[in-house]
Design a protein around this motif. Structure first.
Motif, PDB file in Angstrom:
ATOM      1  N   GLU A  60       8.473   6.956 -40.562  1.00 53.07           N
ATOM      2  CA  GLU A  60       9.510   5.840 -40.257  1.00 53.07           C
ATOM      3  C   GLU A  60      10.979   6.374 -40.067  1.00 53.07           C
ATOM      4  N   ARG A  61      11.724   6.201 -41.089  1.00 54.77           N
ATOM      5  CA  ARG A  61      13.431   6.876 -40.952  1.00 54.77           C
ATOM      6  C   ARG A  61      13.290   8.285 -41.662  1.00 54.77           C
ATOM      7  N   LEU A  62      12.184   8.761 -42.038  1.00 55.52           N
ATOM      8  CA  LEU A  62      12.222  10.193 -42.819  1.00 55.52           C
ATOM      9  C   LEU A  62      11.847  11.040 -41.868  1.00 55.52           C
ATOM     10  N   LYS A  71      12.882  30.237 -44.733  1.00 57.15           N
ATOM     11  CA  LYS A  71      12.497  30.021 -46.002  1.00 57.15           C
ATOM     12  C   LYS A  71      13.219  28.689 -46.377  1.00 57.15           C
ATOM     13  N   GLN A  72      13.308  27.588 -45.519  1.00 58.89           N
ATOM     14  CA  GLN A  72      14.131  26.622 -45.905  1.00 58.89           C
ATOM     15  C   GLN A  72      13.476  25.225 -45.213  1.00 58.89           C
ATOM     16  N   SER A  73      13.630  24.074 -45.944  1.00 57.88           N
ATOM     17  CA  SER A  73      13.047  22.713 -45.413  1.00 57.88           C
ATOM     18  C   SER A  73      14.434  21.754 -45.207  1.00 57.88           C
ATOM     19  N   LEU A  74      14.335  21.010 -44.374  1.00 58.88           N
ATOM     20  CA  LEU A  74      15.490  19.983 -44.247  1.00 58.88           C
ATOM     21  C   LEU A  74      14.987  18.568 -44.444  1.00 58.88           C
ATOM     22  N   PHE A  75      15.278  17.716 -45.122  1.00 61.01           N
ATOM     23  CA  PHE A  75      14.911  16.471 -45.264  1.00 61.01           C
ATOM     24  C   PHE A  75      16.022  15.417 -44.746  1.00 61.01           C
ATOM     25  N   HIS A  76      15.783  14.524 -43.686  1.00 58.14           N
ATOM     26  CA  HIS A  76      16.533  13.697 -43.120  1.00 58.14           C
ATOM     27  C   HIS A  76      16.370  12.295 -43.697  1.00 58.14           C
ATOM     28  N   ILE A  77      17.149  11.440 -43.740  1.00 57.67           N
ATOM     29  CA  ILE A  77      17.108   9.932 -43.997  1.00 57.67           C
ATOM     30  C   ILE A  77      18.077   9.556 -42.810  1.00 57.67           C
ATOM     31  N   THR A  78      17.212   8.897 -41.631  1.00 54.87           N
ATOM     32  CA  THR A  78      18.018   8.355 -40.643  1.00 54.87           C
ATOM     33  C   THR A  78      18.486   6.893 -41.057  1.00 54.87           C
ATOM     34  N   ALA A  79      19.586   6.435 -40.458  1.00 57.23           N
ATOM     35  CA  ALA A  79      19.887   4.936 -40.847  1.00 57.23           C
ATOM     36  C   ALA A  79      19.678   4.575 -42.125  1.00 57.23           C
ATOM     37  N   SER A  80      20.527   5.282 -43.010  1.00 63.10           N
ATOM     38  CA  SER A  80      20.185   4.989 -44.300  1.00 63.10           C
ATOM     39  C   SER A  80      20.677   3.591 -44.991  1.00 63.10           C
TER      40      SER A  80
END
Lengths: 111, 115
Positions: A60-62, A71-80
């Protein structure tokens, strides 16, 4: 020793914008990485899981990315949305299914 | 389907008193976890069960903490005697283990205050 770092400061963001959270880990080679959401006074709720051979996962928006070189993860929330306000926990997981949680990043979405 | 059920939700005791927490996992979940969460921190694993066997209890302070999962279903976590530093939220979680994707399902937690 294994260490997991998430943004310690709260992320304040305006409704409709994209929130980006970072999870860095050291001395660790997780087979996959999980993200959870936690509301005050509640237990964490599973959101997404991404495997080491996957670059990106969407729900969905994630959106989650996983870079085993960095050694990294990015987490995005679009149209918050204000309902997205919560603390988000990352949890690198080894091949035996053992998770280690980060301290979490609080997200505050204002209208 | 019912989620992970924990009780009590809140408990206030004086130091040196005993306390017990109970957890009923999701039906069919053979893996059960007890976590401790301090304010502003992520959950920290205390013990993990595969059915009735404790497969990881390396972080459980065994001098005062004990846990059991008789018959491989519900579980009890006990602290005796409690210390001031034990004030925290105790979370129970369950999963399908190797039969699932690896995600954990958490209960609402038991908040302990030691005076």
């Amino acid at each position: 020793s294994q260490k997991i770092e998430q943004n310690s400061e709260a992320l304040n963001i305006q409704e409709g914008k994209t929130a980006t959270l970072t999870c860095n880990y050291t001395n660790y080679s997780p087979a996959y990485l999980q993200w959870y959401r936690q509301d005050p006074g509640r237990g964490p709720v599973f959101l997404l899981l991404i495997r080491e051979n996957e670059k990106e996962k969407r729900k969905e928006r994630l959106k989650v990315t996983f870079d085993t070189t960095l050694k990294q993860s990015l987490f995005h929330i679009t149209a918050s949305q204000p309902a997205d306000s919560a603390t988000y926990l990352c949890a690198p997981t080894d091949s035996w299914g053992k998770l280690q949680f980060g301290a979490g990043t609080q997200v505050v979405v204002t209208p | 389907e019912a989620g992970v059920v924990q009780s009590p939700r809140y408990k206030i005791i004086e130091k040196k008193q005993p306390v017990a927490f109970w957890c009923n996992p999701i039906s069919g979940h053979n893996t059960l976890y007890w976590y401790l969460q301090n304010l502003g921190q992520g959950p920290e694993l205390l013990i993990r069960y595969e059915n009735e066997e404790a497969v990881d209890d390396s972080q459980l302070p065994k001098d005062r903490f004990s846990a059991e999962r008789l018959k491989g279903v519900d579980s009890t976590l006990k602290i005796q005697p409690a210390e001031l530093g034990d004030s925290a939220v105790y979370l129970c979680a369950s999963s399908l283990g190797n039969r699932g994707l690896g995600e954990l399902f958490f209960g609402e937690g038991s908040r302990l205050t030691v005076l």
